[in-house]
Scaffold this active site. Structure first.
Site, PDB file in Angstrom:
ATOM      1  N   ASP A 113       0.230  -1.926   4.670  1.00  0.00           N
ATOM      2  CA  ASP A 113       1.323  -0.963   4.868  1.00  0.00           C
ATOM      3  C   ASP A 113       2.627  -1.671   5.212  1.00  0.00           C
ATOM      4  OD1 ASP A 113      -0.549   1.053   4.508  1.00  0.00           O
ATOM      5  OD2 ASP A 113      -0.859   1.371   6.661  1.00  0.00           O
TER       6      ASP A 113
ATOM      7  N   LYS B 279      -7.211   9.339  -8.375  1.00  0.00           N
ATOM      8  CA  LYS B 279      -7.722  10.112  -7.236  1.00  0.00           C
ATOM      9  C   LYS B 279      -8.686  11.218  -7.677  1.00  0.00           C
ATOM     10  CE  LYS B 279      -6.611   9.746  -3.561  1.00  0.00           C
ATOM     11  NZ  LYS B 279      -7.192   8.951  -2.434  1.00  0.00           N
TER      12      LYS B 279
ATOM     13  N   GLU C 290       0.572  -0.725  -4.811  1.00  0.00           N
ATOM     14  CA  GLU C 290      -0.501   0.244  -5.010  1.00  0.00           C
ATOM     15  C   GLU C 290       0.068   1.646  -4.909  1.00  0.00           C
ATOM     16  OE1 GLU C 290      -3.705   3.039  -3.460  1.00  0.00           O
ATOM     17  OE2 GLU C 290      -1.807   2.424  -2.558  1.00  0.00           O
TER      18      GLU C 290
ATOM     19  N   GLU D  56      -4.399   3.872  -8.440  1.00  0.00           N
ATOM     20  CA  GLU D  56      -5.633   4.507  -7.983  1.00  0.00           C
ATOM     21  C   GLU D  56      -5.755   5.905  -8.584  1.00  0.00           C
ATOM     22  OE1 GLU D  56      -8.030   6.114  -4.051  1.00  0.00           O
ATOM     23  OE2 GLU D  56      -6.466   4.610  -3.766  1.00  0.00           O
TER      24      GLU D  56
ATOM     25  N   HIS E 288      -0.906  10.768  -2.396  1.00  0.00           N
ATOM     26  CA  HIS E 288      -2.237  10.354  -1.965  1.00  0.00           C
ATOM     27  C   HIS E 288      -3.178  11.516  -1.703  1.00  0.00           C
ATOM     28  CE1 HIS E 288      -5.306   9.258   1.060  1.00  0.00           C
ATOM     29  NE2 HIS E 288      -5.404   8.159   0.338  1.00  0.00           N
TER      30      HIS E 288
ATOM     31  N   HIS F 181       0.832  -1.208   0.000  1.00  0.00           N
ATOM     32  CA  HIS F 181       0.000   0.000   0.000  1.00  0.00           C
ATOM     33  C   HIS F 181       0.866   1.258   0.000  1.00  0.00           C
ATOM     34  CE1 HIS F 181      -3.069   2.657   2.262  1.00  0.00           C
ATOM     35  NE2 HIS F 181      -3.518   2.505   1.026  1.00  0.00           N
ATOM     36  N   ARG F 182       0.756   2.043  -1.061  1.00  0.00           N
ATOM     37  CA  ARG F 182       1.560   3.274  -1.237  1.00  0.00           C
ATOM     38  C   ARG F 182       3.053   2.962  -1.151  1.00  0.00           C
ATOM     39  NH1 ARG F 182      -1.983   7.286   2.700  1.00  0.00           N
ATOM     40  NH2 ARG F 182      -3.982   6.274   2.237  1.00  0.00           N
TER      41      ARG F 182
ATOM     42  N   ASP G  10      -1.048   6.130  -5.867  1.00  0.00           N
ATOM     43  CA  ASP G  10      -2.114   7.100  -6.123  1.00  0.00           C
ATOM     44  C   ASP G  10      -1.635   8.136  -7.125  1.00  0.00           C
ATOM     45  OD1 ASP G  10      -3.942   6.310  -3.700  1.00  0.00           O
ATOM     46  OD2 ASP G  10      -1.945   6.593  -2.847  1.00  0.00           O
TER      47      ASP G  10
END
Length: 253
Positions: free
Chosen positions: A230, A113, A34, A111, A49, A7-8, A36
């Site tokens: 995370d 945004k 992943e 993703e 993000h 995640h990120r 953003d």
């Protein structure tokens, strides 16, 4: 078998959505990453993000009110730890080239945004970048904004689309009936509330954000499609402990 998606990058151990975080994700050999994507004032795709730079840099202001030059002057790492003070907000193309250079062969979850800002034209520019060359990894588009996914489907119909839904019963029901939506990305709370019934959901399920060891183990046991975490290195370790004979091919398939 359940994919582990960073995640990120690796938000729990590195400054999120930075090159350092993505390097950690590649280094721990997770199955997916992943990130953003947002627009700068001059309509460049950058990986961050929040709609503003306030939380994750030493600057202030809305992302789409700042030019790329202004954003790239900001320190995007010191807020997490001084050892990352050289980190900057990366361009999407920088991250893609990094993954290509490192021969990342997993899944990239991009993703879009647009759930708070429309960012007119962002889907077209994103698809143009993703179709500009063959990548060694698979990729999908995800968003809270169904309109963005519908547009991405028109522009890039072969790439999978995932609807980020939180815990909304309306969106969960809506996703069932949309043939171009291949997966949902709900909060882990929804998955936990479903219990064993989760196996009956007709689309791939990849919850966020799965950081608790017991939640990770439960998702692995239920063999849901993937988890966003995370702590990808820890999640990979837990999965290896549960399935010591698991091969990469088994996860990829």
């Amino acid at each position: 078998m359940t994919k582990v998606i960073a995640h990120r990058g690796s938000k729990g151990t590195h400054p999120e959505n930075t090159i350092a975080a993505f390097l950690e994700a590649v280094d721990c050999q997770c199955d997916g990453i992943e990130l953003d994507v947002q627009y700068t004032k001059d309509k460049v795709l950058v990986v961050i993000h929040d709609n503003s730079v306030d939380r994750t840099t030493n600057g202030r202001g809305e992302v789409d009110h700042l030019t790329l030059q202004e954003i790239q002057q900001l320190d995007a790492g010191s807020w997490f730890d001084e050892i990352y003070r050289d980190q900057r907000v990366p361009l999407l193309t920088e991250v893609l080239e990094l993954l290509k250079e490192r021969e990342f062969k997993g899944l990239l979850n991009i993703e879009i945004k647009t759930d708070e800002k429309p960012y007119m034209g962002i889907e077209e520019d994103l698809v143009k970048v993703m179709q500009s060359q063959p990548w060694p990894f698979d990729y999908l588009y995800s968003s809270f904004n169904l309109a963005s996914l519908e547009l991405a489907q028109q522009l890039d119909p072969t790439a999978p689309k995932a609807y980020i839904i939180g815990v909304s019963p309306k969106k969960i029901k809506q996703a069932r009936g949309l043939s171009f939506i291949s997966a949902i990305h709900p909060k882990i709370d929804w998955v936990k509330a479903q219990g064993e019934r989760i196996s009956a959901y007709p689309k791939a399920v990849r919850p966020w954000t799965v950081n608790d060891e017991l939640d990770m183990q439960d998702c692995f046991r239920k063999k849901i499609a993937g988890i966003h975490t995370d702590y990808p290195r820890e999640a990979m370790r837990y999965r290896r402990l549960m399935y010591p004979n698991l091969s990469y091919g088994e996860v990829k398939n």
